[in-house]
Scaffold this active site. Structure first.
Site: not given
Ligand code: ASP
Length: 334
Positions: A12, A54, A85-86
Site C-alpha cells: 500500500t 504483499s 502490511t498483509d
Molecule cells: N494489500 C496490501 C499489501 O499487503 C496492504 C498493505 O500494504 O497495507 O500489499
C-alpha cells in the site's frame, strides 16, 4: 552520513488507484523523494526488487530479498525494506531465519494508507524506519506506528488503523516519537550486534499446509495432506485441544508422524501459546513425534518450518530446529 539501502517490494505504501483498486505504482526513488528531509540526514540508495501487493509474496520472493541483503551487506550500515502490511510479519520472520548472525538492522515497514494520501502513515513509518536503520541494533524488525517489533513476534491485528501491528508474547523492543528513540531497557541489550558469522540460509521447502481445527472437521482431509505435503502446522483449540471423539484427528496426526510428515501443533489463540500436558485432548498426542510450537506465532512458524524442511529430511532434526529459540521467537519458560 550513514549509508542505508532501501529495498522496495511494493504494498500500500507504494500504491495508487488507477481504476483497478490500489496497486503498487511508485518506484523506490519516488518513494524516497516523498521524504526529502531524510536525504539530508542519511545517504540513501534505493533498490527496487519487485512492486507487488504483499498478498502475492512467495517464499521465492523472501529468498530474493535475503540474497539482496547478503549481496550488499558490507556496503551499508542498515537496510530498510518497504513491504505490504498483509504478509509483512511472515517476511520479517522468514528473513530472520534466512539471515543468520546479522550484526546490522534490517527494518521492514509499510503503511495502512498510500504515501500519496493526505492521511498517510507512510511518511512517519518510513522516516522512523530510516532512523532505526542507523541504530546499533542487530536483527530483523518491523517498524510501525512508532514501535520497533522483533521480526519473529509481529502480527497484523488491524485492517484499517495506524496501529496495525502487535508484538505478540514479547514486548516492543523500542518506541520512537518525533525521532526520539526509547529502548525497552529490560531487553534492548539482547539486540546489540554480536560477532557471529553472517550466513545466508536460502533453502526453503514450501510444501506445507496450515490448518485451523474447527468443530466438525472432516478427517478425510488428512489423507489428502498425508499424500501431498511434507509438513503441517495445526492450529489447535485453546491451550492445545485436538478432537479424538466423533472426529478423530489425533489418530490422523499419529498416522502423519509415522509417515515422516512434520506436524507442528500450535494454538488458534493469539496469546500465551500451547501446553499439551494439561487436558486429555492434548495429552493423547504423540509428544515425542509432534513439533511443539510453545508460544510461537503462525507467521513465524510458517517460514521456520519451510526453512527446517529445506535444511533436512530427518524428522528429529526438523523438530530440534523448530523447537530451538531463534531471535526470541519462543519464550523459554513456555
Ligand atoms: N494489500 C496490501 C499489501 O499487503 C496492504 C498493505 O500494504 O497495507 O500489499
Amino acid at each position: 552520513m550513514k549509508e542505508i539501502l532501501v529495498i522496495a517490494t511494493g504494498g500500500t505504501i507504494a500504491s495508487s488507484d488507477e481504476g483497478n483498486g490500489l496497486t503498487p505504482h511508485y518506484n523506490v526513488s519516488e518513494l524516497i523523494s516523498f521524504i526529502p528531509e531524510a536525504e539530508s540526514k542519511f545517504t540513501i540508495t534505493g533498490k527496487m526488487l519487485m512492486n507487488i501487493d504483499s498478498s502475492n509474496m512467495t517464499p521465492k520472493c523472501w529468498v530474493k530479498i535475503a540474497r539482496a541483503i547478503k549481496d550488499h551487506y558490507e556496503e551499508y550500515e542498515g537496510f530498510v525494506i518497504t513491504h505490504g502490511t498483509d504478509t509483512m510479519a511472515y517476511s520479517s520472520a522468514a528473513l530472520t531465519y534466512m539471515l543468520k548472525g546479522l550484526s546490522k538492522p534490517v527494518i521492514l515497514t509499510g503503511s495502512q494508507y498510500s504515501i500519496e494520501e493526505k492521511c498517510t502513515d507512510a511518511l512517519q513509518n518510513l522516516g522512523d524506519a530510516l532512523n532505526f536503520a542507523t541504530e546499533e541494533i542487530a536483527g530483523v524488525f518491523i517498524v510501525f506506528d512508532g514501535k520497533l517489533i522483533c521480526g519473529t513476534r509481529a502480527m497484523k491485528v488491524k485492517t484499517k488503523s495506524y496501529d496495525a501491528f502487535e508484538s505478540v508474547n514479547f514486548p516492543y523492543v523500542a518506541e520512537i516519537k518525533h525521532g526520539r528513540i526509547t529502548y525497552n531497557k529490560y531487553i534492548s541489550a539482547h539486540f546489540k550486534p554480536k560477532s557471529e558469522p553472517f550466513v545466508l540460509r536460502d533453502k526453503v521447502c514450501d510444501n506445507i499446509v496450515v490448518l485451523k481445527i474447527f468443530p466438525g472437521i472432516d478427517t478425510e482431509l488428512f489423507n489428502f495432506i498425508q499424500n501431498r505435503y511434507r509438513g503441517i502446522i495445526i492450529e489447535s483449540f485453546g491451550i492445545g485441544g485436538i478432537p479424538f471423539e466423533n472426529r478423530d484427528v489425533i489418530s490422523k496426526i499419529k498416522e502423519m508422524t509415522d509417515s515422516n510428515i512434520a506436524v507442528v501443533v500450535t494454538t488458534q489463540c493469539l496469546e500465551e501459546g500451547v501446553d499439551l500436558g494439561i487436558y486429555e485432548v492434548g495429552k493423547k498426542l504423540p509428544i515425542n513425534k509432534i513439533i511443539y510450537a510453545s508460544d510461537m506465532n503462525t507467521e513465524a512458524l510458517v517460514p521456520k518450518l519451510m526453512c527446517a524442511l529445506g535444511m533436512s529430511e530427518n524428522l528429529s532434526e526438523i523438530k530440534k530446529y523448530i523447537e530451538m529459540p531463534i531471535m526470541f521467537d519462543i519464550n523459554r519458560d513456555c
